[in-house]
Design an enzyme around this catalytic site. Structure first.
Site, PDB file in Angstrom:
ATOM      1  N   ARG A  54     -30.248   3.090 -13.912  1.00 49.54           N
ATOM      2  CA  ARG A  54     -29.995   4.533 -13.760  1.00 49.54           C
ATOM      3  C   ARG A  54     -30.896   5.160 -12.701  1.00 49.54           C
ATOM      4  O   ARG A  54     -31.318   6.307 -12.833  1.00 49.54           O
ATOM      5  CB  ARG A  54     -30.169   5.270 -15.099  1.00 49.54           C
ATOM      6  CG  ARG A  54     -29.229   4.827 -16.201  1.00 49.54           C
ATOM      7  CD  ARG A  54     -27.772   5.202 -15.909  1.00 49.54           C
ATOM      8  NE  ARG A  54     -26.934   5.040 -17.083  1.00 49.54           N
ATOM      9  CZ  ARG A  54     -26.348   3.905 -17.444  1.00 49.54           C
ATOM     10  NH1 ARG A  54     -26.497   2.819 -16.697  1.00 49.54           N
ATOM     11  NH2 ARG A  54     -25.602   3.862 -18.532  1.00 49.54           N
ATOM     12  N   SER A 106     -24.616   9.729 -22.187  1.00 53.48           N
ATOM     13  CA  SER A 106     -25.959   9.475 -22.727  1.00 53.48           C
ATOM     14  C   SER A 106     -26.907  10.546 -22.200  1.00 53.48           C
ATOM     15  O   SER A 106     -27.043  10.707 -20.995  1.00 53.48           O
ATOM     16  CB  SER A 106     -26.495   8.128 -22.255  1.00 53.48           C
ATOM     17  OG  SER A 106     -25.663   7.089 -22.668  1.00 53.48           O
ATOM     18  N   GLU A 113     -31.757  11.297 -19.243  1.00 56.03           N
ATOM     19  CA  GLU A 113     -30.998  10.670 -18.166  1.00 56.03           C
ATOM     20  C   GLU A 113     -30.314  11.743 -17.328  1.00 56.03           C
ATOM     21  O   GLU A 113     -30.148  11.598 -16.125  1.00 56.03           O
ATOM     22  CB  GLU A 113     -29.944   9.720 -18.763  1.00 56.03           C
ATOM     23  CG  GLU A 113     -29.274   8.860 -17.728  1.00 56.03           C
ATOM     24  CD  GLU A 113     -27.873   8.442 -18.109  1.00 56.03           C
ATOM     25  OE1 GLU A 113     -26.928   8.884 -17.449  1.00 56.03           O
ATOM     26  OE2 GLU A 113     -27.728   7.671 -19.066  1.00 56.03           O
TER      27      GLU A 113
END
Ligand code: EPU
Length: 337
Positions: free
Chosen positions: A162, A237, A333
């Protein structure tokens, strides 16, 4: 191009948060983008893609430039591979389906991820054992200050879990305008070992799945666990799965022997944040219109009229509890604006 003022961003973020942009403009090609960037060099700018990875906690005191560059094409091909280019404003899932219709493989495990093609490299999106970096060849990006297009190769993007250069040293300096992927035309690498894909395929008695069947399985799994932003505001998420030093994991493991984990390199361990959050009792909890999804604790949701601040407060409460309970910090995130 029409510049709107005091513009509601509710429809432009998948959390469905009501926040206003000081001004707003949509660009549909790179000439328009260059013109807007040039003419507004002294303005504060905010580049908006699919709005699927951000939490708006306040109004945006800037000119919001919505990147709506459409188009996709085959750049070249040989017997085995095809190089496909997608412009930044193409919806990611539609792009995946378009490639599947032509039997182009490599991105099927990432079916149904919300967002647009142009934002996929920023956080190296991934799901079910695949990441964008596995098929990404290069992207074109316009420098905000000079309006010149530069090309970033896979290595230059410095992809990580990520992570990419666009979240670090190149942050806020570029607008990604298109991305090229190298996909397979035959001998597809079928990857069904991760998560519940094998189980989903077995339900339908599929032993040797096609890439389309893998995609269908991923879609079924995602639909069973992850809320559709059109029905329930969310940003996928909310947290990253924390990667912690082995000692930290081992200490927590003594007290919580059931804690799942995946080894990352020699000295680090990845722990699923969803598990930590569920065990800490947050799964399905609701605080006004902000809450933790009932089926996947990693996803925060907006039941209707939650403010970004309310969702942020829930996230902070979760982070604090997890740190106290397990000695593990979890990081968002999504981009908090
Ligand atoms: N788990 C729980 N409770 C929960 C959720 C998960 O105990 O509420 C446990 C599961 O039982 C499993 C582990 O946590 O042992 C991992 O769960 P899962 O396979 O569902 O994946 P995840 O780690 O929660 C990651 C990605 C997702 C991606 C899935 C599938 C991140 C931050 N998230 O989630 O990506 O779809 O794997 O590959 O890496 C996204 O980034 O927006 C996203 C949805």
């Amino acid at each position: 191009m029409q510049i709107e003022h005091h513009f509601s961003l509710k429809k432009y973020n998948t959390f469905g948060i009501e926040a206003k942009a000081k001004s707003f403009v949509e660009v549909t090609n790179t000439n328009e983008l260059a013109q807007i960037l040039k003419e507004n060099q002294n303005e504060k700018l905010f580049i908006l893609g699919g709005g699927s990875n951000m939490l708006l906690t306040k109004d945006i005191d800037a000119l919001v430039v919505h990147i709506n560059l459409k188009g996709k094409k085959i750049l070249k091909e040989d017997d085995d591979f095809v190089w496909v280019q997608g412009n930044a404003g193409e919806n990611w899932h539609e792009f995946v389906l378009w490639n599947l219709e032509q039997n182009f493989g490599g991105i099927e495990n990432m079916s149904l991820i919300p967002g647009n093609v142009g934002t996929t490299p920023i956080q190296n999106i991934g799901a079910y054992g695949a990441e964008i970096k596995d098929t990404f060849v290069s992207c074109e990006a316009m420098r905000i200050d000079t309006q010149e297009i530069e090309i970033f190769t896979n290595a230059e993007c410095k992809f990580g879990y990520r992570e990419s250069i666009f979240k670090n040293e190149a942050k806020n300096q570029y607008v990604i305008t298109s991305v090229v992927f190298k996909l397979t035309k035959k001998n597809h690498k079928i990857n069904t070992s991760y998560g519940a894909i094998d189980m989903e395929l077995a339900k339908h008695n599929i032993a040797n799945p096609t890439i389309k069947e893998v995609s269908n399985a991923v879609i079924a799994i995602r639909q069973s666990k992850l809320p559709d932003p059109k029905e329930l505001g969310n940003s996928g998420s909310f947290f990253k799965n924390p990667i912690v030093p082995k000692e930290v994991y081992e200490k927590a493991h003594v007290q919580f022997p059931d804690m799942p984990h995946y080894t990352v390199g020699e000295n680090e361990v990845k722990v699923p944040a969803g598990w930590l959050i569920e065990q800490a009792g947050f799964k399905g909890k609701r605080f006004g219109d902000a809450g933790v999804h009932t089926l996947q604790a990693l996803v925060l949701v907006n039941y209707g009229n939650a403010t970004g601040q309310e969702i942020l407060n829930v996230s902070k409460d979760i982070q604090k509890t997890i740190l106290e309970k397990y000695g593990i910090s979890i990081e968002a995130e999504v981009n908090i604006i």
